[in-house]
Scaffold this motif. Structure first.
Motif, PDB file in Angstrom:
ATOM      1  N   ALA B 143     -62.124  39.623 -99.220  1.00  0.00           N
ATOM      2  CA  ALA B 143     -61.916  38.373 -99.946  1.00  0.00           C
ATOM      3  C   ALA B 143     -62.591  37.218 -99.213  1.00  0.00           C
ATOM      4  O   ALA B 143     -62.727  37.225 -97.993  1.00  0.00           O
ATOM      5  CB  ALA B 143     -60.428  38.104-100.100  1.00  0.00           C
ATOM      6  N   ASP B 144     -63.025  36.226 -99.987  1.00  0.00           N
ATOM      7  CA  ASP B 144     -63.608  35.019 -99.399  1.00  0.00           C
ATOM      8  C   ASP B 144     -62.533  33.985 -99.095  1.00  0.00           C
ATOM      9  O   ASP B 144     -62.738  33.109 -98.250  1.00  0.00           O
ATOM     10  CB  ASP B 144     -64.628  34.419-100.369  1.00  0.00           C
ATOM     11  CG  ASP B 144     -65.775  35.377-100.621  1.00  0.00           C
ATOM     12  OD1 ASP B 144     -66.612  35.520 -99.713  1.00  0.00           O
ATOM     13  OD2 ASP B 144     -65.822  35.999-101.695  1.00  0.00           O
ATOM     14  N   ALA B 145     -61.439  34.087 -99.802  1.00  0.00           N
ATOM     15  CA  ALA B 145     -60.355  33.117 -99.628  1.00  0.00           C
ATOM     16  C   ALA B 145     -59.071  33.744-100.159  1.00  0.00           C
ATOM     17  O   ALA B 145     -59.103  34.792-100.805  1.00  0.00           O
ATOM     18  CB  ALA B 145     -60.663  31.831-100.401  1.00  0.00           C
ATOM     19  N   MET B 146     -57.952  33.113 -99.845  1.00  0.00           N
ATOM     20  CA  MET B 146     -56.671  33.606-100.354  1.00  0.00           C
ATOM     21  C   MET B 146     -55.735  32.431-100.604  1.00  0.00           C
ATOM     22  O   MET B 146     -55.950  31.330-100.074  1.00  0.00           O
ATOM     23  CB  MET B 146     -56.042  34.597 -99.375  1.00  0.00           C
ATOM     24  CG  MET B 146     -55.598  33.998 -98.068  1.00  0.00           C
ATOM     25  SD  MET B 146     -54.963  35.248 -96.887  1.00  0.00           S
ATOM     26  CE  MET B 146     -53.404  35.711 -97.669  1.00  0.00           C
ATOM     27  N   THR B 147     -54.710  32.665-101.401  1.00  0.00           N
ATOM     28  CA  THR B 147     -53.690  31.640-101.607  1.00  0.00           C
ATOM     29  C   THR B 147     -52.547  31.881-100.617  1.00  0.00           C
ATOM     30  O   THR B 147     -52.220  33.022-100.298  1.00  0.00           O
ATOM     31  CB  THR B 147     -53.146  31.678-103.046  1.00  0.00           C
ATOM     32  OG1 THR B 147     -52.688  32.997-103.358  1.00  0.00           O
ATOM     33  CG2 THR B 147     -54.222  31.286-104.047  1.00  0.00           C
ATOM     34  N   VAL B 148     -51.971  30.791-100.107  1.00  0.00           N
ATOM     35  CA  VAL B 148     -50.848  30.907 -99.174  1.00  0.00           C
ATOM     36  C   VAL B 148     -49.711  29.967 -99.563  1.00  0.00           C
ATOM     37  O   VAL B 148     -49.927  28.923-100.176  1.00  0.00           O
ATOM     38  CB  VAL B 148     -51.245  30.625 -97.698  1.00  0.00           C
ATOM     39  CG1 VAL B 148     -52.259  31.636 -97.197  1.00  0.00           C
ATOM     40  CG2 VAL B 148     -51.759  29.213 -97.531  1.00  0.00           C
ATOM     41  N   ASN B 149     -48.516  30.352 -99.183  1.00  0.00           N
ATOM     42  CA  ASN B 149     -47.295  29.599 -99.462  1.00  0.00           C
ATOM     43  C   ASN B 149     -46.889  28.845 -98.183  1.00  0.00           C
ATOM     44  O   ASN B 149     -46.701  29.469 -97.141  1.00  0.00           O
ATOM     45  CB  ASN B 149     -46.192  30.585 -99.875  1.00  0.00           C
ATOM     46  CG  ASN B 149     -44.920  29.897-100.323  1.00  0.00           C
ATOM     47  OD1 ASN B 149     -44.442  28.967 -99.683  1.00  0.00           O
ATOM     48  ND2 ASN B 149     -44.374  30.357-101.434  1.00  0.00           N
ATOM     49  N   PRO B 150     -46.767  27.524 -98.270  1.00  0.00           N
ATOM     50  CA  PRO B 150     -46.575  26.701 -97.052  1.00  0.00           C
ATOM     51  C   PRO B 150     -45.136  26.402 -96.689  1.00  0.00           C
ATOM     52  O   PRO B 150     -44.889  25.535 -95.842  1.00  0.00           O
ATOM     53  CB  PRO B 150     -47.287  25.408 -97.446  1.00  0.00           C
ATOM     54  CG  PRO B 150     -46.967  25.281 -98.909  1.00  0.00           C
ATOM     55  CD  PRO B 150     -46.905  26.687 -99.471  1.00  0.00           C
ATOM     56  N   LEU B 151     -44.171  27.115 -97.270  1.00  0.00           N
ATOM     57  CA  LEU B 151     -42.760  26.798 -97.011  1.00  0.00           C
ATOM     58  C   LEU B 151     -42.401  26.815 -95.528  1.00  0.00           C
ATOM     59  O   LEU B 151     -41.489  26.131 -95.087  1.00  0.00           O
ATOM     60  CB  LEU B 151     -41.864  27.783 -97.783  1.00  0.00           C
ATOM     61  CG  LEU B 151     -40.357  27.533 -97.742  1.00  0.00           C
ATOM     62  CD1 LEU B 151     -39.990  26.240 -98.470  1.00  0.00           C
ATOM     63  CD2 LEU B 151     -39.583  28.693 -98.377  1.00  0.00           C
ATOM     64  N   PHE B 152     -43.138  27.604 -94.733  1.00  0.00           N
ATOM     65  CA  PHE B 152     -42.812  27.772 -93.314  1.00  0.00           C
ATOM     66  C   PHE B 152     -43.297  26.628 -92.428  1.00  0.00           C
ATOM     67  O   PHE B 152     -42.909  26.547 -91.277  1.00  0.00           O
ATOM     68  CB  PHE B 152     -43.402  29.082 -92.793  1.00  0.00           C
ATOM     69  CG  PHE B 152     -42.841  30.285 -93.477  1.00  0.00           C
ATOM     70  CD1 PHE B 152     -41.719  30.915 -92.970  1.00  0.00           C
ATOM     71  CD2 PHE B 152     -43.396  30.765 -94.644  1.00  0.00           C
ATOM     72  CE1 PHE B 152     -41.169  32.010 -93.615  1.00  0.00           C
ATOM     73  CE2 PHE B 152     -42.861  31.861 -95.291  1.00  0.00           C
ATOM     74  CZ  PHE B 152     -41.743  32.488 -94.786  1.00  0.00           C
ATOM     75  N   GLY B 153     -44.184  25.768 -92.954  1.00  0.00           N
ATOM     76  CA  GLY B 153     -44.726  24.700 -92.128  1.00  0.00           C
ATOM     77  C   GLY B 153     -45.956  25.145 -91.358  1.00  0.00           C
ATOM     78  O   GLY B 153     -46.486  26.241 -91.565  1.00  0.00           O
ATOM     79  N   SER B 154     -46.392  24.283 -90.435  1.00  0.00           N
ATOM     80  CA  SER B 154     -47.689  24.449 -89.769  1.00  0.00           C
ATOM     81  C   SER B 154     -47.852  25.781 -89.062  1.00  0.00           C
ATOM     82  O   SER B 154     -48.905  26.412 -89.154  1.00  0.00           O
ATOM     83  CB  SER B 154     -47.898  23.342 -88.739  1.00  0.00           C
ATOM     84  OG  SER B 154     -47.948  22.095 -89.370  1.00  0.00           O
ATOM     85  N   ASP B 155     -46.815  26.224 -88.332  1.00  0.00           N
ATOM     86  CA  ASP B 155     -47.032  27.450 -87.561  1.00  0.00           C
ATOM     87  C   ASP B 155     -47.122  28.686 -88.447  1.00  0.00           C
ATOM     88  O   ASP B 155     -47.608  29.734 -88.003  1.00  0.00           O
ATOM     89  CB  ASP B 155     -46.021  27.621 -86.412  1.00  0.00           C
ATOM     90  CG  ASP B 155     -44.582  27.483 -86.865  1.00  0.00           C
ATOM     91  OD1 ASP B 155     -44.355  27.222 -88.049  1.00  0.00           O
ATOM     92  OD2 ASP B 155     -43.681  27.655 -86.022  1.00  0.00           O
TER      93      ASP B 155
END
Lengths: 307, 307
Positions: B143-155
């Protein structure tokens, strides 16, 4: 299997006198080299291919499952540790879930999936439901429960809840995670009062109302990080009747005293997970014995702190 | 391949005169029966097994990819549609990603993964990075890119960002999803002002600062639902230099006019996704021709509305 998940989990905890859930997070660079050597494809190779990697982590998990089974109620395979190995990795995950079920353990797929509509339905079908239009061997991973991410709101979680109702399965919804960055979003104060996590807690209570079992707990549970011990009591008050899954014990720093507020007066209503402190307690050929001892130690610590 | 992802995406959009991304969401009960018939294992069977199901969705996706390639810049395989079929499903996903890359399309893995620490590293390794300790064929899904879920914050997001920097890959972080329930959590007002989504927007800007390419856009993009068209302009102002991935076009109700505010004055900086309205435009043997026509129509609509 259509029995209420919270009741099955409660029975397992009482039967084992254990509130321990072992996280199966197998990592190629952490599992004992004796296992890796068995699967190394050729002389002089520095690493292995996907199939060999998957075989190694499957063997490691099998050893851990057998070792910890007498002391724990459940295992929690971490999907992220299997996905990098492609189809062989997913096959290893499937075998791992089945082996745990055969050992009499409940299986919580730590998938943290979240999506909407048809996609949420499909994720639920993969882990706790049944894919449509298929015949034959329909129980993909044979998990008893899975973790889900609630960022999408109710319509993202409902497809999972429907499968919990239909197949006697369970969910653990992320309410407060155990990492330092959790505070950046989850701890934000809302203008209407409370934090984002508090709001999530209320949503989890609502989502689980129709799935409360004879134990008094619902099959729709909550992930509440054990690392912020001062917050656990508050979440317990906000979410009566909600089963807690508490990560953060052991390697992440939480102790039996830190999580005591998660349990009710019978020592029920919560499952505490640990991974590294158990599965990597030893890193040589005696890794299974070390894991067995660490799991039993954790079992006793938690049971005594909550009874 | 170590070129900046946002630059590669910008070049693809200009090269195709297209801001279209086709969502590959293959469902067994929606794909043409002519394909299913080919893979039906035996006379009289009402359904098929996992391997046949995976072969059918792979064939369907191959037909769609070939059909839409002239009109679109990227495809977005929905992981949830492949996972229910176990190892064969993951193999079908891998083949689908490779086929799309061979057709000159960028591939955005719609995985919406989110976790912390080692688990986030492992998810990133599976989709856009490289698993540690492996030799041989290391590019799992390509894949060139992916979607991510940010609920966890920066780390939780940093491990993915590191792989974007190291391998020229991209992310689309969920900021505002396209479903009705999005408002329950994402639209909550914070005591410090703004909504949860607004706060996420600010975090995405920060996370992407070091990965801005020659195009002026960062490889760390944002998912902004097209269904709430009045909000898109506001998000555009909050996130200058952030590539938008906009779901909700077509079957979910958004039009070219609704998403116009997502583009800059050159018609760049955003990719609009549609799935059902394109891949299921026809449901018989001519499904590919129908998909090609629907994709081309969407391409023209968007290009004209943004230029």
């Amino acid at each position: 299997m259509s029995e209420n998940f919270a009741d099955r989990l409660t029975a397992a905890i009482i039967g084992k006198s254990s509130q321990v859930c072992v996280g199966l997070d197998p990592r190629l660079d952490s599992i004992p080299s004796v296992i890796l050597e068995e699967h190394r494809p050729a002389e002089g190779a520095n690493g292995c291919g996907r199939s060999e990697a998957a075989a190694a982590i499957e063997q490691f998990c099998a050893g851990i499952i057998e070792a910890v089974a007498p002391s724990v109620a459940a295992v929690k395979p971490q999907l992220a540790c299997f996905e990098p190995y492609g189809p062989p990795g997913i096959r290893a995950l499937r075998h791992t879930c089945r082996r745990a079920a055969e050992a009499g353990l409940l299986v919580i797929a730590d998938a943290k999936r979240g999506d909407i509509g048809i996609s949420a339905e499909s994720y639920s079908a993969a882990f706790i439901g049944r894919p449509r239009g298929l015949e034959g061997d329909l129980d993909n991973f044979g998990a008893d429960a899975m973790t889900v991410n609630p960022l999408f709101g109710s319509d993202g979680v409902e497809p999972f809840i429907r499968d919990c109702a239909g197949y006697g399965k369970g969910l653990f919804v992320l309410v407060r995670t155990s990492n330092p960055g959790a505070s950046e979003l989850q701890a934000l104060e809302l203008s209407g009062g409370g934090t984002v996590s508090d709001r999530l807690a209320g949503m989890v209570v609502d989502w689980g109302r129709d799935l409360v079992g004879e134990s008094g707990y619902s099959s729709i549970g909550a992930v509440v990080g054990a690392t912020d011990s001062s917050a656990i009591g508050g979440f317990r008050e906000m979410m009566p009747g909600v089963f807690f899954l508490l990560p953060g014990y052991g390697a992440q720093g939480a102790s039996a005293g830190d999580v005591a507020a998660a349990f009710d007066s019978d020592g029920l209503g919560a499952l505490v997970t640990a991974s590294r402190s158990i599965i990597y307690a030893g890193n040589d050929a005696s890794y299974a014995e070390a894991a067995a001892a660490a799991a039993e130690r954790m079992r006793v610590e938690l049971w005594e702190a909550s009874h």
